[in-house]
Design a protein around this motif. Structure first.
Motif, PDB file in Angstrom:
ATOM      1  N   THR A   1       0.849  -1.197   0.000  1.00 47.01           N
ATOM      2  CA  THR A   1       0.000   0.000   0.000  1.00 47.01           C
ATOM      3  C   THR A   1       0.882   1.243   0.000  1.00 47.01           C
ATOM      4  O   THR A   1       0.642   2.201  -0.731  1.00 47.01           O
ATOM      5  N   TYR A   2       1.937   1.201   0.816  1.00 42.41           N
ATOM      6  CA  TYR A   2       2.846   2.349   0.892  1.00 42.41           C
ATOM      7  C   TYR A   2       3.536   2.585  -0.457  1.00 42.41           C
ATOM      8  O   TYR A   2       3.666   3.714  -0.907  1.00 42.41           O
ATOM      9  N   LEU A   3       3.934   1.489  -1.089  1.00 41.52           N
ATOM     10  CA  LEU A   3       4.609   1.591  -2.392  1.00 41.52           C
ATOM     11  C   LEU A   3       3.686   2.279  -3.412  1.00 41.52           C
ATOM     12  O   LEU A   3       4.114   3.168  -4.155  1.00 41.52           O
ATOM     13  N   ILE A   4       2.428   1.895  -3.419  1.00 39.16           N
ATOM     14  CA  ILE A   4       1.465   2.520  -4.341  1.00 39.16           C
ATOM     15  C   ILE A   4       1.355   4.019  -4.028  1.00 39.16           C
ATOM     16  O   ILE A   4       1.346   4.855  -4.922  1.00 39.16           O
ATOM     17  N   ASP A   5       1.333   4.342  -2.734  1.00 34.11           N
ATOM     18  CA  ASP A   5       1.265   5.758  -2.339  1.00 34.11           C
ATOM     19  C   ASP A   5       2.455   6.537  -2.901  1.00 34.11           C
ATOM     20  O   ASP A   5       2.311   7.669  -3.356  1.00 34.11           O
ATOM     21  N   VAL A   6       3.625   5.909  -2.844  1.00 36.31           N
ATOM     22  CA  VAL A   6       4.841   6.607  -3.260  1.00 36.31           C
ATOM     23  C   VAL A   6       4.898   6.767  -4.784  1.00 36.31           C
ATOM     24  O   VAL A   6       5.381   7.770  -5.295  1.00 36.31           O
ATOM     25  N   ILE A   7       4.363   5.790  -5.488  1.00 39.55           N
ATOM     26  CA  ILE A   7       4.495   5.792  -6.946  1.00 39.55           C
ATOM     27  C   ILE A   7       3.472   6.707  -7.634  1.00 39.55           C
ATOM     28  O   ILE A   7       3.758   7.292  -8.672  1.00 39.55           O
ATOM     29  N   THR A   8       2.303   6.842  -7.056  1.00 44.58           N
ATOM     30  CA  THR A   8       1.270   7.618  -7.762  1.00 44.58           C
ATOM     31  C   THR A   8       1.630   9.107  -7.786  1.00 44.58           C
ATOM     32  O   THR A   8       2.252   9.623  -6.864  1.00 44.58           O
ATOM     33  N   THR A   9       1.215   9.752  -8.844  1.00 42.67           N
ATOM     34  CA  THR A   9       1.473  11.180  -9.022  1.00 42.67           C
ATOM     35  C   THR A   9       0.199  11.923  -8.676  1.00 42.67           C
ATOM     36  O   THR A   9      -0.864  11.602  -9.192  1.00 42.67           O
ATOM     37  N   ASN A  10       0.336  12.903  -7.790  1.00 41.98           N
ATOM     38  CA  ASN A  10      -0.887  13.458  -7.198  1.00 41.98           C
ATOM     39  C   ASN A  10      -1.116  14.934  -7.505  1.00 41.98           C
ATOM     40  O   ASN A  10      -1.851  15.616  -6.805  1.00 41.98           O
ATOM     41  N   LYS A  11      -0.494  15.417  -8.554  1.00 46.27           N
ATOM     42  CA  LYS A  11      -0.616  16.845  -8.834  1.00 46.27           C
ATOM     43  C   LYS A  11      -2.072  17.250  -9.040  1.00 46.27           C
ATOM     44  O   LYS A  11      -2.819  16.600  -9.772  1.00 46.27           O
ATOM     45  N   THR A  12      -2.455  18.308  -8.388  1.00 48.44           N
ATOM     46  CA  THR A  12      -3.823  18.804  -8.521  1.00 48.44           C
ATOM     47  C   THR A  12      -3.862  20.261  -8.084  1.00 48.44           C
ATOM     48  O   THR A  12      -2.888  20.773  -7.538  1.00 48.44           O
ATOM     49  N   ASP A  13      -4.978  20.934  -8.335  1.00 52.55           N
ATOM     50  CA  ASP A  13      -5.141  22.332  -7.928  1.00 52.55           C
ATOM     51  C   ASP A  13      -6.612  22.617  -7.690  1.00 52.55           C
ATOM     52  O   ASP A  13      -7.469  21.922  -8.243  1.00 52.55           O
ATOM     53  N   PHE A  14      -6.872  23.650  -6.927  1.00 53.97           N
ATOM     54  CA  PHE A  14      -8.254  24.137  -6.849  1.00 53.97           C
ATOM     55  C   PHE A  14      -8.619  24.758  -8.195  1.00 53.97           C
ATOM     56  O   PHE A  14      -7.778  25.397  -8.841  1.00 53.97           O
TER      57      PHE A  14
ATOM     58  N   ALA B   1     -10.620  10.244  -8.686  1.00 55.85           N
ATOM     59  CA  ALA B   1      -9.167  10.250  -8.426  1.00 55.85           C
ATOM     60  C   ALA B   1      -8.903  11.591  -7.754  1.00 55.85           C
ATOM     61  O   ALA B   1      -8.369  12.529  -8.334  1.00 55.85           O
ATOM     62  N   SER B   2      -9.326  11.674  -6.492  1.00 56.36           N
ATOM     63  CA  SER B   2      -9.516  12.984  -5.851  1.00 56.36           C
ATOM     64  C   SER B   2      -8.236  13.576  -5.287  1.00 56.36           C
ATOM     65  O   SER B   2      -8.238  14.712  -4.821  1.00 56.36           O
ATOM     66  N   SER B   3      -7.164  12.785  -5.256  1.00 56.15           N
ATOM     67  CA  SER B   3      -5.871  13.264  -4.769  1.00 56.15           C
ATOM     68  C   SER B   3      -6.027  13.955  -3.412  1.00 56.15           C
ATOM     69  O   SER B   3      -6.757  13.461  -2.547  1.00 56.15           O
ATOM     70  N   THR B   4      -5.374  15.090  -3.212  1.00 56.47           N
ATOM     71  CA  THR B   4      -5.366  15.726  -1.889  1.00 56.47           C
ATOM     72  C   THR B   4      -6.638  16.551  -1.592  1.00 56.47           C
ATOM     73  O   THR B   4      -6.672  17.295  -0.622  1.00 56.47           O
ATOM     74  N   GLY B   5      -7.644  16.445  -2.434  1.00 54.60           N
ATOM     75  CA  GLY B   5      -8.946  17.026  -2.089  1.00 54.60           C
ATOM     76  C   GLY B   5      -9.322  18.305  -2.814  1.00 54.60           C
ATOM     77  O   GLY B   5     -10.471  18.758  -2.740  1.00 54.60           O
ATOM     78  N   GLU B   6      -8.375  18.901  -3.545  1.00 52.01           N
ATOM     79  CA  GLU B   6      -8.683  20.177  -4.202  1.00 52.01           C
ATOM     80  C   GLU B   6      -9.860  20.030  -5.158  1.00 52.01           C
ATOM     81  O   GLU B   6     -10.713  20.921  -5.252  1.00 52.01           O
TER      82      GLU B   6
ATOM     83  N   ASP C   1      -1.065  29.582   0.228  1.00 49.22           N
ATOM     84  CA  ASP C   1      -0.542  29.603  -1.124  1.00 49.22           C
ATOM     85  C   ASP C   1      -1.315  28.633  -2.037  1.00 49.22           C
ATOM     86  O   ASP C   1      -1.667  28.962  -3.162  1.00 49.22           O
ATOM     87  N   ARG C   2      -1.595  27.433  -1.533  1.00 46.90           N
ATOM     88  CA  ARG C   2      -2.371  26.477  -2.347  1.00 46.90           C
ATOM     89  C   ARG C   2      -3.776  26.997  -2.616  1.00 46.90           C
ATOM     90  O   ARG C   2      -4.361  26.728  -3.650  1.00 46.90           O
ATOM     91  N   ALA C   3      -4.299  27.723  -1.637  1.00 45.60           N
ATOM     92  CA  ALA C   3      -5.690  28.189  -1.764  1.00 45.60           C
ATOM     93  C   ALA C   3      -5.810  29.448  -2.622  1.00 45.60           C
ATOM     94  O   ALA C   3      -6.908  29.981  -2.799  1.00 45.60           O
ATOM     95  N   LYS C   4      -4.694  29.887  -3.207  1.00 42.02           N
ATOM     96  CA  LYS C   4      -4.727  31.168  -3.937  1.00 42.02           C
ATOM     97  C   LYS C   4      -5.632  31.126  -5.169  1.00 42.02           C
ATOM     98  O   LYS C   4      -6.115  32.159  -5.613  1.00 42.02           O
TER      99      LYS C   4
ATOM    100  N   ARG D   1     -10.533  12.890 -13.881  1.00 40.02           N
ATOM    101  CA  ARG D   1      -9.608  13.778 -14.586  1.00 40.02           C
ATOM    102  C   ARG D   1      -8.150  13.491 -14.215  1.00 40.02           C
ATOM    103  O   ARG D   1      -7.824  13.301 -13.040  1.00 40.02           O
ATOM    104  N   ASN D   2      -7.338  13.456 -15.253  1.00 38.94           N
ATOM    105  CA  ASN D   2      -5.888  13.329 -15.072  1.00 38.94           C
ATOM    106  C   ASN D   2      -5.472  12.089 -14.301  1.00 38.94           C
ATOM    107  O   ASN D   2      -4.572  12.107 -13.486  1.00 38.94           O
TER     108      ASN D   2
END
Ligand SMILES: C[S@@+](CC[C@H](N)C(=O)[O-])C[C@H]1O[C@@H](n2cnc3c(N)ncnc32)[C@H](O)[C@@H]1O
Length: 281
Positions: free
Chosen positions: A72-85, A121-126, A168-171, A227-228
């Motif tokens: 599970t940890y390996l999958i966490d490390v490998i996935t790319t999580n770029k996202t934005d509001f 594929a909600s990533s960090t929630g943005e 900064d992320r919320a900009k 998306r993405n």
């Protein structure tokens, strides 16, 4: 002289074991040019575990059998999580101007049932919190809507659940929405913001692997944001994943894909509504 344990490279046979596992478990294909990315991302983990190098780590990943914690940890490390509001904002503009009026007229809402949106594929929630703000603006914060947000990566899911972001992320969130839906940290030096409980309560998070053939959803949905994420999979996997996603959608529901993604050539029960927006048959 202290020897650097990471002067050694990830050996081809170990990379192949990781590649095979990642592809079969979550569908992501790791091409040869991803090897240095994998090395870089694993280095910190291997150090934290006090291991001597990649080979020892790879053995450890597979010693625990299927679905070990380290996998599970390996999958966490490998996935790319770029996202934005408000990423690819024209989707949210279309939602407000065209799609929500259509769905609410059709009766999705007018007739008791809440509108259901799935960010798969909600990533960090943005993405799901952006959707929540857009829906709250359209229906009111007490309107009948809810959002189901899922991802395969457990670490991004817990960030998303906390709903705390740097200023900064919320900009990218318009000022008027920030004022309405976010709270500032008590200590201004932290420069953190958090979504208000009213918004948080509209979004439910869960771990879900889109590659899995037997996942369940609490209920079928009216809108899907996919998306993405499909860019990481081959065509056959994309077709399977999207057909499964469509099987959880109500007829007449809308599917949003990322701007660089295409369903061209895939056999799916959808028609094009606008570029990267599809309507379920
Ligand atoms: C680049 S992010 C996209 C986030 C968001 N949808 C957006 O467009 O901003 C891709 C996300 O897909 C997730 N992902 C990758 N493979 C997955 C799978 N098999 N099932 C579910 N989520 C997956 C990753 O963990 C990552 O958070």
């Amino acid at each position: 002289m202290t020897s650097n344990i990471f002067s050694k490279k990830l050996e081809e046979k170990d990379f192949n074991r990781l590649k095979t596992f990642i592809e079969s478990s979550c569908g992501i294909k790791l091409s040869e040019n991803k090897k240095s990315m994998v090395e870089g991302r694993l280095r910190k983990r291997i150090k934290a575990l006090g291991m001597q190098g990649y080979s020892e780590y790879v053995d450890f990943v597979f010693d625990g059998g299927r679905e070990s914690i380290e996998q599970t940890y390996l999958i966490d490390v490998i996935t790319t999580n770029k996202t934005d509001f408000f990423r690819e904002n024209n989707h949210f503009e279309m939602m407000t101007s065209k799609i929500l009026p259509i769905l609410s007229e059709k009766g999705g809402l007018g007739h008791h049932k809440p509108l259901r949106v799935w960010s798969c594929a909600s990533s960090t929630g943005e993405e799901p919190y952006t959707i929540a703000m857009v829906l709250a603006e359209f229906f009111g914060i007490n309107g009948k809507f809810n959002i189901f947000a899922t991802d395969i990566n457990t670490s991004v899911l817990s960030t998303a659940q906390r709903a705390i972001y740097t200023e900064d992320r919320a900009k990218d969130i318009p000022y008027a929405l920030k004022k309405k839906y976010l709270m500032r940290s008590k200590n201004p030096d932290d420069r953190l913001v958090r979504f208000r409980p009213e918004i948080r309560s509209k979004v439910k998070f869960a771990r879900l692997n889109l590659k899995s053939s037997h996942y369940m959803l609490p209920e079928s949905v009216d809108i899907v944001f996919c998306r993405n994420v499909l860019i990481y999979f081959d065509i056959k996997t994309q077709e399977e994943m999207l057909n499964r996603i469509c099987s959880h959608m109500n007829p007449g529901g809308f599917l949003f894909m990322g701007h660089s993604e295409s369903i061209h050539g895939l056999r799916l029960p959808v028609k094009t509504y606008a570029p990267t927006i599809y309507i379920r048959d």
